[in-house]
Design a protein around this motif. Structure first.
Motif, short mmCIF file in Angstrom:
data_model
loop_
_atom_site.label_atom_id
_atom_site.label_comp_id
_atom_site.label_asym_id
_atom_site.label_seq_id
_atom_site.Cartn_x
_atom_site.Cartn_y
_atom_site.Cartn_z
N ARG A 1 15.27 67.93 -52.03
CA ARG A 1 15.55 68.25 -50.63
C ARG A 1 16.75 67.49 -50.12
O ARG A 1 17.16 66.49 -50.69
N THR A 2 17.26 67.97 -49.00
CA THR A 2 18.34 67.29 -48.30
C THR A 2 17.74 66.62 -47.08
O THR A 2 17.00 67.25 -46.33
N LEU A 3 18.03 65.34 -46.91
CA LEU A 3 17.54 64.60 -45.76
C LEU A 3 18.70 64.27 -44.83
O LEU A 3 19.82 63.99 -45.29
N VAL A 4 18.42 64.28 -43.55
CA VAL A 4 19.41 63.92 -42.54
C VAL A 4 18.89 62.70 -41.79
O VAL A 4 17.78 62.73 -41.26
N LEU A 5 19.68 61.64 -41.78
CA LEU A 5 19.34 60.45 -41.01
C LEU A 5 20.32 60.36 -39.85
O LEU A 5 21.54 60.33 -40.07
N PRO A 6 19.80 60.31 -38.63
CA PRO A 6 20.69 60.19 -37.48
C PRO A 6 21.50 58.89 -37.53
O PRO A 6 21.13 57.94 -38.24
N ALA A 7 22.57 58.84 -36.78
CA ALA A 7 23.39 57.64 -36.71
C ALA A 7 22.55 56.45 -36.27
O ALA A 7 21.61 56.60 -35.48
N GLN A 8 22.86 55.28 -36.83
CA GLN A 8 22.20 54.02 -36.47
C GLN A 8 20.68 54.09 -36.62
O GLN A 8 19.93 53.68 -35.75
N SER A 9 20.20 54.62 -37.75
CA SER A 9 18.76 54.72 -37.98
C SER A 9 18.41 54.21 -39.37
O SER A 9 19.27 54.10 -40.24
N ALA A 10 17.13 53.92 -39.56
CA ALA A 10 16.67 53.43 -40.87
C ALA A 10 15.21 53.81 -41.06
O ALA A 10 14.45 53.92 -40.10
N HIS A 11 14.84 54.02 -42.31
CA HIS A 11 13.44 54.23 -42.67
C HIS A 11 12.80 52.87 -42.89
O HIS A 11 13.47 51.90 -43.21
N ALA A 12 11.48 52.83 -42.77
CA ALA A 12 10.74 51.62 -43.11
C ALA A 12 10.83 51.40 -44.62
O ALA A 12 11.16 52.32 -45.36
N PHE A 13 10.55 50.19 -45.06
CA PHE A 13 10.52 49.93 -46.49
C PHE A 13 9.42 50.77 -47.13
O PHE A 13 8.33 50.92 -46.56
N LEU A 14 9.71 51.34 -48.29
CA LEU A 14 8.77 52.16 -49.03
C LEU A 14 8.74 51.70 -50.48
O LEU A 14 9.66 51.05 -50.95
N VAL A 15 7.70 52.07 -51.19
CA VAL A 15 7.62 51.86 -52.62
C VAL A 15 7.73 53.23 -53.28
O VAL A 15 6.97 54.14 -52.94
N ALA A 16 8.68 53.40 -54.18
CA ALA A 16 8.89 54.68 -54.84
C ALA A 16 7.67 55.04 -55.68
O ALA A 16 7.30 54.29 -56.58
N LYS A 17 7.05 56.16 -55.38
CA LYS A 17 5.86 56.59 -56.11
C LYS A 17 6.24 57.25 -57.43
O LYS A 17 5.40 57.44 -58.29
N GLY A 18 7.49 57.59 -57.57
CA GLY A 18 8.03 58.16 -58.80
C GLY A 18 9.51 57.86 -58.83
O GLY A 18 10.08 57.40 -57.84
N ASP A 19 10.17 58.12 -59.95
CA ASP A 19 11.61 57.92 -60.03
C ASP A 19 12.29 58.85 -59.03
O ASP A 19 11.93 60.02 -58.91
N ILE A 20 13.28 58.33 -58.32
CA ILE A 20 14.01 59.11 -57.32
C ILE A 20 15.49 59.01 -57.64
O ILE A 20 16.01 57.92 -57.89
N CYS A 21 16.18 60.14 -57.65
CA CYS A 21 17.64 60.11 -57.78
C CYS A 21 18.22 60.92 -56.64
O CYS A 21 17.52 61.72 -56.01
N GLY A 22 19.46 60.68 -56.34
CA GLY A 22 20.06 61.39 -55.24
C GLY A 22 21.55 61.19 -55.15
O GLY A 22 22.16 60.49 -55.97
N ALA A 23 22.13 61.83 -54.14
CA ALA A 23 23.56 61.74 -53.91
C ALA A 23 23.82 61.78 -52.41
O ALA A 23 23.08 62.43 -51.66
N VAL A 24 24.87 61.10 -52.00
CA VAL A 24 25.29 61.11 -50.61
C VAL A 24 26.16 62.35 -50.41
O VAL A 24 27.18 62.50 -51.08
N LEU A 25 25.73 63.25 -49.52
CA LEU A 25 26.48 64.47 -49.25
C LEU A 25 27.48 64.28 -48.12
O LEU A 25 28.57 64.86 -48.14
N LYS A 26 27.10 63.46 -47.13
CA LYS A 26 27.95 63.25 -45.96
C LYS A 26 27.57 61.93 -45.32
O LYS A 26 26.39 61.63 -45.17
N GLY A 27 28.54 61.11 -44.97
CA GLY A 27 28.28 59.87 -44.29
C GLY A 27 28.21 58.67 -45.23
O GLY A 27 28.70 58.72 -46.36
N GLU A 28 27.61 57.59 -44.72
CA GLU A 28 27.49 56.35 -45.48
C GLU A 28 26.03 55.92 -45.52
O GLU A 28 25.36 55.88 -44.49
N LEU A 29 25.56 55.57 -46.71
CA LEU A 29 24.17 55.16 -46.92
C LEU A 29 24.12 53.68 -47.26
O LEU A 29 24.84 53.22 -48.15
#
Length: 175
Positions: A100-128
């Motif tokens: 899936r593609t996720l969108v994070l609004p400006a100046q936002s963050a997710h809480a700390f999580l523990v990866a339940k499985g291997d996760i890979c990804g790419a930055v499509l737009k913006g800075e992570l």
């Protein structure tokens, strides 16, 4: 006796066990022994051991000292999700792929999580800003990332524009 067995038999220790499980997970992710963590926090090895076993609840002062040695804030310590199943049960999970593609609004963050499985990804737009086991990784459009199963991580967008990332995993990430 395992922590889970102790918790199942006594509801009054749920907070102690949860704190102990979180502490043990973070300590192991940081690659520290109980002895090394105790030394860095200025506590005894037995203090760390009894906390991790869920036999005692640490005082806020002691927990703050321990967490500063990892380093993680008190609020982040209690906000990340504990994994629900051990890594050895991964084979029983659905074989489908979650992408899936996720969108994070400006100046936002997710809480700390523990990866339940291997996760890979790419930055499509913006800075992570990706925090994995207390290490910061700043990624921009076109950069890719990988988060191994059972790793503690946090995604943040510290820029003034929205962030779009593509993620792929065999297990649905809890973003």
């Amino acid at each position: 006796m395992k922590i889970d067995d102790t918790c199942a038999s006594d509801d009054s220790c749920i907070t102690s066990c949860d704190t102990g499980q979180r502490l043990k997970l973070l300590r192991e992710l940081a690659g520290l022994s109980q002895r090394e963590l105790a030394k860095r926090a200025g506590l005894t090895n037995s203090s760390i051991s009894t906390i991790e076993q869920g036999r005692v609840s640490p005082s806020i002062q002691s927990l703050t000292r321990i967490l500063s040695a990892l380093p993680i804030s008190l609020s982040d310590f209690f906000s990340f999700e504990l994994p629900l199943t051990p890594a050895s049960k991964r084979a029983n999970l659905p074989a489908g792929i979650d992408a899936r593609t996720l969108v994070l609004p400006a100046q936002s963050a997710h809480a700390f999580l523990v990866a339940k499985g291997d996760i890979c990804g790419a930055v499509l737009k913006g800075e992570l800003l990706l925090l994995i086991n207390a290490q910061e990784h700043r990624l921009v459009q076109g950069d890719t990332f990988y988060i191994a199963q059972n790793q503690l991580f946090r995604c943040a967008n510290t820029a003034s524009q929205e962030l779009q990332i593509f993620i792929c995993s065999q297990v649905s990430p809890a973003f």
